[in-house]
Design a protein around this motif. Sequence first.
Motif, PDB file in Angstrom:
ATOM      1  N   ILE A   1      12.052   0.780   5.437  1.00 43.24           N
ATOM      2  CA  ILE A   1      10.613   0.685   5.739  1.00 43.24           C
ATOM      3  C   ILE A   1      10.237  -0.747   6.106  1.00 43.24           C
ATOM      4  CG2 ILE A   1       8.317   0.810   4.656  1.00 43.24           C
ATOM      5  CD1 ILE A   1       9.381   3.345   3.205  1.00 43.24           C
ATOM      6  N   VAL A   2      10.786  -1.699   5.376  1.00 41.52           N
ATOM      7  CA  VAL A   2      10.482  -3.107   5.663  1.00 41.52           C
ATOM      8  C   VAL A   2      11.015  -3.486   7.048  1.00 41.52           C
ATOM      9  CG1 VAL A   2      11.038  -5.485   5.008  1.00 41.52           C
ATOM     10  CG2 VAL A   2      10.289  -3.866   3.272  1.00 41.52           C
ATOM     11  N   PHE A   3      12.238  -3.069   7.355  1.00 41.79           N
ATOM     12  CA  PHE A   3      12.795  -3.392   8.674  1.00 41.79           C
ATOM     13  C   PHE A   3      12.001  -2.708   9.788  1.00 41.79           C
ATOM     14  CE2 PHE A   3      16.486  -5.009   6.403  1.00 41.79           C
ATOM     15  CZ  PHE A   3      16.821  -6.108   7.189  1.00 41.79           C
ATOM     16  N   LEU A   4      11.595  -1.453   9.538  1.00 43.31           N
ATOM     17  CA  LEU A   4      10.773  -0.748  10.533  1.00 43.31           C
ATOM     18  C   LEU A   4       9.455  -1.480  10.743  1.00 43.31           C
ATOM     19  CD1 LEU A   4      11.137   3.074   9.706  1.00 43.31           C
ATOM     20  CD2 LEU A   4      11.867   1.896  11.786  1.00 43.31           C
ATOM     21  N   ALA A   5       8.885  -1.964   9.639  1.00 43.80           N
ATOM     22  CA  ALA A   5       7.602  -2.677   9.722  1.00 43.80           C
ATOM     23  C   ALA A   5       7.762  -3.977  10.504  1.00 43.80           C
ATOM     24  CB  ALA A   5       7.077  -2.964   8.312  1.00 43.80           C
TER      25      ALA A   5
ATOM     26  N   GLY B   1       1.525   7.066   7.392  1.00 43.16           N
ATOM     27  CA  GLY B   1       2.002   8.440   7.198  1.00 43.16           C
ATOM     28  C   GLY B   1       3.514   8.530   7.155  1.00 43.16           C
ATOM     29  N   ILE B   2       4.159   7.990   8.178  1.00 46.20           N
ATOM     30  CA  ILE B   2       5.618   8.123   8.275  1.00 46.20           C
ATOM     31  C   ILE B   2       6.317   7.332   7.158  1.00 46.20           C
ATOM     32  CG2 ILE B   2       5.818   6.262  10.023  1.00 46.20           C
ATOM     33  CD1 ILE B   2       7.979   9.398   9.969  1.00 46.20           C
ATOM     34  N   ASP B   3       5.820   6.127   6.877  1.00 44.79           N
ATOM     35  CA  ASP B   3       6.435   5.321   5.813  1.00 44.79           C
ATOM     36  C   ASP B   3       6.261   5.990   4.453  1.00 44.79           C
ATOM     37  OD1 ASP B   3       7.158   3.519   7.684  1.00 44.79           O
ATOM     38  OD2 ASP B   3       5.697   1.977   7.158  1.00 44.79           O
ATOM     39  N   TYR B   4       5.091   6.572   4.253  1.00 41.92           N
ATOM     40  CA  TYR B   4       4.793   7.228   2.977  1.00 41.92           C
ATOM     41  C   TYR B   4       5.734   8.407   2.750  1.00 41.92           C
ATOM     42  CZ  TYR B   4       2.311  10.263  -0.304  1.00 41.92           C
ATOM     43  OH  TYR B   4       2.003  11.084  -1.353  1.00 41.92           O
ATOM     44  N   ILE B   5       5.904   9.217   3.781  1.00 41.85           N
ATOM     45  CA  ILE B   5       6.752  10.410   3.627  1.00 41.85           C
ATOM     46  C   ILE B   5       8.210  10.009   3.381  1.00 41.85           C
ATOM     47  CG2 ILE B   5       7.458  10.980   6.008  1.00 41.85           C
ATOM     48  CD1 ILE B   5       6.431  13.822   5.400  1.00 41.85           C
ATOM     49  N   LEU B   6       8.651   8.921   4.016  1.00 44.43           N
ATOM     50  CA  LEU B   6      10.027   8.441   3.814  1.00 44.43           C
ATOM     51  C   LEU B   6      10.229   7.992   2.367  1.00 44.43           C
ATOM     52  CD1 LEU B   6      10.688   6.334   7.060  1.00 44.43           C
ATOM     53  CD2 LEU B   6      11.783   8.465   6.420  1.00 44.43           C
ATOM     54  N   LEU B   7       9.285   7.198   1.884  1.00 47.81           N
ATOM     55  CA  LEU B   7       9.437   6.649   0.533  1.00 47.81           C
ATOM     56  C   LEU B   7       9.260   7.740  -0.526  1.00 47.81           C
ATOM     57  CD1 LEU B   7      10.063   3.961  -0.773  1.00 47.81           C
ATOM     58  CD2 LEU B   7       7.633   3.509  -0.966  1.00 47.81           C
ATOM     59  N   LEU B   8       8.308   8.635  -0.266  1.00 50.53           N
ATOM     60  CA  LEU B   8       8.053   9.716  -1.220  1.00 50.53           C
ATOM     61  C   LEU B   8       9.300  10.600  -1.363  1.00 50.53           C
ATOM     62  CD1 LEU B   8       5.674  10.907  -2.920  1.00 50.53           C
ATOM     63  CD2 LEU B   8       5.370  12.550  -1.073  1.00 50.53           C
TER      64      LEU B   8
ATOM     65  N   LEU C   1       0.826  -1.215   0.000  1.00 55.44           N
ATOM     66  CA  LEU C   1       0.000   0.000   0.000  1.00 55.44           C
ATOM     67  C   LEU C   1       0.856   1.259   0.000  1.00 55.44           C
ATOM     68  CD1 LEU C   1      -2.950  -0.974   2.391  1.00 55.44           C
ATOM     69  CD2 LEU C   1      -3.018  -0.663  -0.079  1.00 55.44           C
ATOM     70  N   ILE C   2       1.931   1.245   0.768  1.00 63.53           N
ATOM     71  CA  ILE C   2       2.801   2.426   0.819  1.00 63.53           C
ATOM     72  C   ILE C   2       3.503   2.622  -0.524  1.00 63.53           C
ATOM     73  CG2 ILE C   2       4.967   3.261   1.825  1.00 63.53           C
ATOM     74  CD1 ILE C   2       3.650   2.001   4.466  1.00 63.53           C
ATOM     75  N   LEU C   3       3.941   1.514  -1.076  1.00 60.41           N
ATOM     76  CA  LEU C   3       4.613   1.582  -2.376  1.00 60.41           C
ATOM     77  C   LEU C   3       3.657   2.145  -3.424  1.00 60.41           C
ATOM     78  CD1 LEU C   3       7.354   0.829  -3.510  1.00 60.41           C
ATOM     79  CD2 LEU C   3       6.487  -1.422  -4.071  1.00 60.41           C
ATOM     80  N   LEU C   4       2.438   1.647  -3.389  1.00 58.78           N
ATOM     81  CA  LEU C   4       1.429   2.088  -4.353  1.00 58.78           C
ATOM     82  C   LEU C   4       1.168   3.595  -4.207  1.00 58.78           C
ATOM     83  CD1 LEU C   4      -0.498   0.833  -6.498  1.00 58.78           C
ATOM     84  CD2 LEU C   4      -2.245   0.760  -4.712  1.00 58.78           C
ATOM     85  N   ALA C   5       0.965   4.028  -2.953  1.00 57.96           N
ATOM     86  CA  ALA C   5       0.672   5.449  -2.711  1.00 57.96           C
ATOM     87  C   ALA C   5       1.844   6.329  -3.126  1.00 57.96           C
ATOM     88  CB  ALA C   5       0.349   5.660  -1.234  1.00 57.96           C
TER      89      ALA C   5
END
Lengths: 284, 429
Positions: free
Chosen positions: A209-213, A162-169, A83-87
């Motif tokens: 992100i994966v490790f955080l998850a 939110g946090i994962d999205y902002i990191l990846l974005l 979902l984060i990747l998609l967003a």
Amino acid sequence: MKSNNLKAYLLLMPSLILAGVFSFFPLAKSIIGSFCTISQQGEIIGFAGLDNYISLFSDKAFVSSIGHTLLFLVIFLPLNTLLILLAAVLTRRKEKHTAIAECIFLTPMAISLSSMALIFREIFRGRISIINRLFSMDIPWLESPDYAIAVLAFLGVFLDFGIDYILLLSSFRKIDKSIIEAAAIDGAGDLRTLFMIELPEARPMLAVIVFLAIKDAVMISAPVMILTAGGPFRSTETIMYYYYLEAFRSGNHGAETSIATLMAAFSGLMVLALAKWRKHDEIC
Amino acid sequence: MRKAFSLLLLMLASLSIYAGGSKEENTITIWHQFTGTHSQVFDEILDGFNSTVGKELGVTAEGIYQGAANDVLAKVKAAAGTSELPEIAAMDATACLDMKESDYLITADDAGIDKNLLLPAAVRAFTSERGLLAVPFCCSSLILYYNKDVFDEANVILPRTIDEFTAIAHLVGKKDADGNIVRYAFAGTPTTYELGAFIGAQNGLSYMVDGKNGHFGIPRKVLIETDGTFRNFLIHWKQFFDTGYVLNTADQVQEFASGRAAAMLNASDHLPTVQRLVGDRFEIATAFVPMTDENATGGVNIGGSALFMFSDSDAVKAFMDYILSKECQQKWAEETGFLPASNSVYESNEFKAFLDEHPLYRTAVDQTLSSNPEVTGIWMPSGYQIYHTYQSEIQKVTEEGKDIDQAVSDMADFIQLQLDDYARQNSAG
């Protein structure tokens, strides 16, 4: 050289003191405590050898809690990553209306964990829940062991989104535009650019992100506490929720120190794995 | 100079944090778990004390919400031995095992509370080998809530036993033309509280663990397997569940209030909440808890919380006298649904008039007064885990067809493990 070293150690000192007092000293205390018999009042009253660990693994509820944590991880990790990747992929290029989508995707960051868990509890509560009413369903979301863990995973995604999205974005937007433009001139389409340039560039952040998850999944406790309280029928009791029950509700310091030691060892392994992966990635 | 002055200011500001945390000597601090109506009424009682007895003595009682009952216990244990320990804390039976082992508790006996003035079942509920541990305050008992409209329409007699409920389940439950359940006869999965009655009442009086349910000494031996009480309960309950009209759920209040279940078991003090949730949807009625079988004549135990004292000052004793006064107890009972802890209230004409006017409240009173006061709640280590394990085993027997003997054995083993662990950690082994 020597004076440089001294300066470095002096600069590190405040952090080392804080880490020593708040991390290493309690950790050492926990490791020692896990081999001792500790009274309900927290006093060491004897040497226990491996009794605390044997007692811990004799408890079916603890073994089950490992299973529940793994199940949560299996549902949460792919769902969260996808979902984060998609967003992030959909909004990676700044365009006219992406700000609206960004605002929506970042909204979960503005809501506290406990508030969100309470909102989820009300949305999914009972067969006449809001979600069932909205979609004309009759699913006992939080009453059934199968669904409750799924709702918990969904809440987990929401909390991390939110946090994962902002990191990846930010990782996508940091990519040198000239490379993408050059690829476009060479005739590469959007998909090809995404898979051949952007995703490989964002891979280190994706790994974080994966490790955080994984860390969040293994350590999950507060959302369980508020959303399901480990139920129904102890089916959503995770390792850390089990720890909470033993440490804070039952005053069972033997179980508390043993779990703390095991989890610290797990965290250490995770940090080592991440470090090794990053080193490997840099070499490649 | 300016820097030094700023540093001094900062240090003084830091010290003010500690100053803010210190307690005033003429204040009685009471940690509690009351929310909603309970909190409001409790505050009114404190205001009453502060404007009368407190004013004369120059003390102020201050209530501080500290989360759920178990959170209060966790905080009391954390504050033990420090100046942050409150004078009084409201905690439930899960605190009793810890409290009776503690050296900072002032028992109600030590404080000179006259037990003869209190409801016998409430006294027994908080009595240990150290005497009466705390002052009973929020007393409640398990009662059967049922949808009177449904029961009247089905024209059935109220069930006295689980078997009688099994016989009428299809009459008060309802299925649609496709055979789907529209209304369950009963919603809920019994756990420690309910089993206090279903097991405790068997053969006149039964206990789950030794030491009279852990009240006297550290519990060492689980009894539910050897005396056959849990097995007996499971046999009857399984037959009830097999009617297809029983819903396993931990959220029975919502199922009942929405009309999806015709009956449920719940604490008597939840009556105002249940009434609010049901509204005008249907008429609520209350009844005695059905017995496990004809021999289960012990009745129910008192649940709820009590006021534990950590100070034996005259002000605290005066506060306890005030809170146990007829007026105070009557107000607390009438406005919250709790049972009065003081005998004097039961004899008062005002309370009798209140019960005549509010017959739903009478059930808990009558049931408690007709129960064996020796039927008591259980004091066990890891009470929370045992609570949920009971539910899990009952769910496995009813829904997954787990063998009853195996479930009894597993449950007994689980409780025994907790008892052994507790004994090991308290040098009782």
